[in-house]
Motif scaffolding. Sequence first.
Motif, PDB file in Angstrom:
ATOM      1  N   VAL A  59       0.839  -1.203   0.000  1.00  0.00           N
ATOM      2  CA  VAL A  59       0.000   0.000   0.000  1.00  0.00           C
ATOM      3  C   VAL A  59       0.870   1.247   0.000  1.00  0.00           C
ATOM      4  O   VAL A  59       0.664   2.168  -0.799  1.00  0.00           O
ATOM      5  N   ILE A 119       0.731   3.838  -2.932  1.00  0.00           N
ATOM      6  CA  ILE A 119      -0.115   4.986  -2.616  1.00  0.00           C
ATOM      7  C   ILE A 119       0.477   6.218  -3.301  1.00  0.00           C
ATOM      8  O   ILE A 119       1.691   6.395  -3.349  1.00  0.00           O
ATOM      9  N   ARG A 126       1.231   9.987  19.383  1.00  0.00           N
ATOM     10  CA  ARG A 126       0.083  10.889  19.533  1.00  0.00           C
ATOM     11  C   ARG A 126      -0.743  10.426  20.725  1.00  0.00           C
ATOM     12  O   ARG A 126      -1.049   9.233  20.842  1.00  0.00           O
ATOM     13  N   ILE A 157       1.654   0.843   6.786  1.00  0.00           N
ATOM     14  CA  ILE A 157       0.275   1.237   6.492  1.00  0.00           C
ATOM     15  C   ILE A 157      -0.630   0.966   7.691  1.00  0.00           C
ATOM     16  O   ILE A 157      -1.597   1.700   7.936  1.00  0.00           O
ATOM     17  N   ARG A 163      -1.370   3.868   9.906  1.00  0.00           N
ATOM     18  CA  ARG A 163      -2.354   4.859   9.442  1.00  0.00           C
ATOM     19  C   ARG A 163      -3.781   4.366   9.678  1.00  0.00           C
ATOM     20  O   ARG A 163      -4.678   5.161   9.928  1.00  0.00           O
ATOM     21  N   TYR A 195      -4.430   4.795  13.341  1.00  0.00           N
ATOM     22  CA  TYR A 195      -4.684   6.197  13.680  1.00  0.00           C
ATOM     23  C   TYR A 195      -6.179   6.502  13.614  1.00  0.00           C
ATOM     24  O   TYR A 195      -6.734   7.189  14.477  1.00  0.00           O
ATOM     25  N   ARG A 196      -6.810   5.950  12.568  1.00  0.00           N
ATOM     26  CA  ARG A 196      -8.264   6.124  12.422  1.00  0.00           C
ATOM     27  C   ARG A 196      -9.003   5.499  13.614  1.00  0.00           C
ATOM     28  O   ARG A 196      -9.950   6.083  14.139  1.00  0.00           O
ATOM     29  N   VAL A 231      -5.808  -4.327   4.261  1.00  0.00           N
ATOM     30  CA  VAL A 231      -5.533  -3.714   5.562  1.00  0.00           C
ATOM     31  C   VAL A 231      -6.703  -3.991   6.498  1.00  0.00           C
ATOM     32  O   VAL A 231      -7.753  -4.471   6.077  1.00  0.00           O
ATOM     33  N   HIS A 232      -6.530  -3.678   7.774  1.00  0.00           N
ATOM     34  CA  HIS A 232      -7.605  -3.848   8.736  1.00  0.00           C
ATOM     35  C   HIS A 232      -8.756  -2.892   8.449  1.00  0.00           C
ATOM     36  O   HIS A 232      -8.552  -1.809   7.893  1.00  0.00           O
ATOM     37  N   PRO A 260     -10.730  -0.316  10.439  1.00  0.00           N
ATOM     38  CA  PRO A 260     -10.433   0.337  11.726  1.00  0.00           C
ATOM     39  C   PRO A 260     -11.334  -0.170  12.861  1.00  0.00           C
ATOM     40  O   PRO A 260     -10.939  -0.143  14.027  1.00  0.00           O
TER      41      PRO A 260
END
Lengths: 194, 385
Positions: free
Chosen positions: B179, B183, B276, B290, B293, B296-297, B369-370, B372
């Motif tokens: 990805v 991307i 964060r 990836i 990210r 993060y969501r 990807v997962h 979220p």
Amino acid sequence: MSRWEVKIAGFGGQGIILAGYLLGKAAAVYDRRHATMVQSYGPEARGSACNSQVIIADEPIYYPYLTEPDVLIAMSQEGYARFAPEVKPGGLLIVEQDLVTLDAARLREEGSGGDIVRLYTLPATKIAEELGHRIVANIVMLGFLCALAPIVSPSGMREAVRSSFPKSAIELNLMAFEAGYERGRLSRSADDRV
Amino acid sequence: MKRGPAVLTGVHFINGDVACAEGALAAGCRFFAGYPITPATEIAERMAERLPEVGGTFLQMEDEIASISAVLGASWAGVKAMTATSGPGFSLMMENLGFGYMTETPCVIVNVQRGGPSTGLPTLVGQGDMMQARWGSHGDYETIALAPSSAQEMFDLTIVAFNLSEKYRLPVLIMSDAVVGHITERVIIPPEAEIPIVNRKRFAGPRGAYLPYLPEDDLVPPMVAAGEGYRVYITGLTHDERGYPSTSPDVQERLVRRLVEKVRRNAHDIIRLEERGVEDAEVVLVAYGISARVAYRAMELARAAGRRVGWLRLITVWPFPEERLRELAARVRAFIVPELNLGQIVREVERCAAGRALTIPVLRPGGAVHDPREILAAIEEAFHV
């Protein structure tokens, strides 16, 4: 609006990925915003279903996949059938009218509830053929989109087109953009929402 | 032949693979040898186009064993060199990767991971080579592996990888994924003068005095290039300061201990993390590439629901940031580790947690990807145990 999610769906050979790329490039390089594109396609070079997903935002984009598209451009029946239900209420659904048969049941349903998707149809391929080559149908669609929603600036989009093709193809692509843009402007003022 | 600038200063909309190639050129890479493989092919394509413009050399090799061999040779000829591949090619490179650690050869190897094992899922994402990156070649060694999460980082971290490889004299791995490789994003390439470049230490003394494996205080020996007139002897056999083979356990102890220590002792200089919301977090998501990210969501969704969730992104995966994970383990309730394999980096997190914090894996074997929400469900689980 600070964040736009755009999905462009069709089949290999229609320039679906290129359309997503140009939209992202206009936003990132010429409008100086954040832009991310992911793409999905089969192993075949032509003919299989493909789509590009573009996010444009003022903030950094972490999750690069669409959660609820603001816009779907459907250039194929499959793309329409699969992705039209995902479009956000109040979002924009643009279909290639000669390649997609609208689902009458869904139209009624959308018309009756509060979650109305704004539907526009465009014979992009036919317009492209009239300009000289069907290959620019994707650019006609981008012009149309550009007039309907303030996702990227028209000048940014023109620059993206100018900087992405060999010299001999720039004029035809710019003409395609203008033709789509003009149709979009007319549609918007007629406000032909369904 | 068309000449072009090595550093394409400006704003671009390019994919991660292309950004990686541009990062390599900006770092001073002037040699690439490779064998095409999805999803890393665009790196080779871009290098094939761009290296001749900057006076560099591109070689398409017959396979990945030859590719890494050519890269190691180019480095010893004094040129910064790179190759790029995916899982199947990475497996083929393992023996000579060890040769690179043993001979302390600076170079960069990019693995744009796809689903495995074997030829697996050529066009789809995976993160199943993370432990192979650490342990894939035989014997004791330490490596440096970076995991970019964006096209911008494919550019930035390729420069970091070259700098670390030159500084510590070892092959540095960029563990990307399909990805991140494909991307397409905004990538800002800074002016050349703003890009920090590290070059290997050179030996400049008299010819007879050069000992190619005599380290300085930082445990790194200065290097010369083959053909400069110095006597160099390069072997994968255990070797003394002259580079001569030895079967002495003492020489083995001194050499292998140093190869490992030059990385471990400098971990603070090598390790890069992004955090964060960790300050007040009860649960911390630990992820890379990836998956970070996507995580993060999940954090955003959890925070919107009032959960105190933090996010820690591993930019450097090897050496593993043990110290930071141990610190956090002493005060958080749980770590959640989403990755696109069936349990690799989560083992490292669990080792650092050492029972003081819960470690919850969220695993998929690649292919996609997962969602979220899968990670969000694990967050809820963490708050309910």
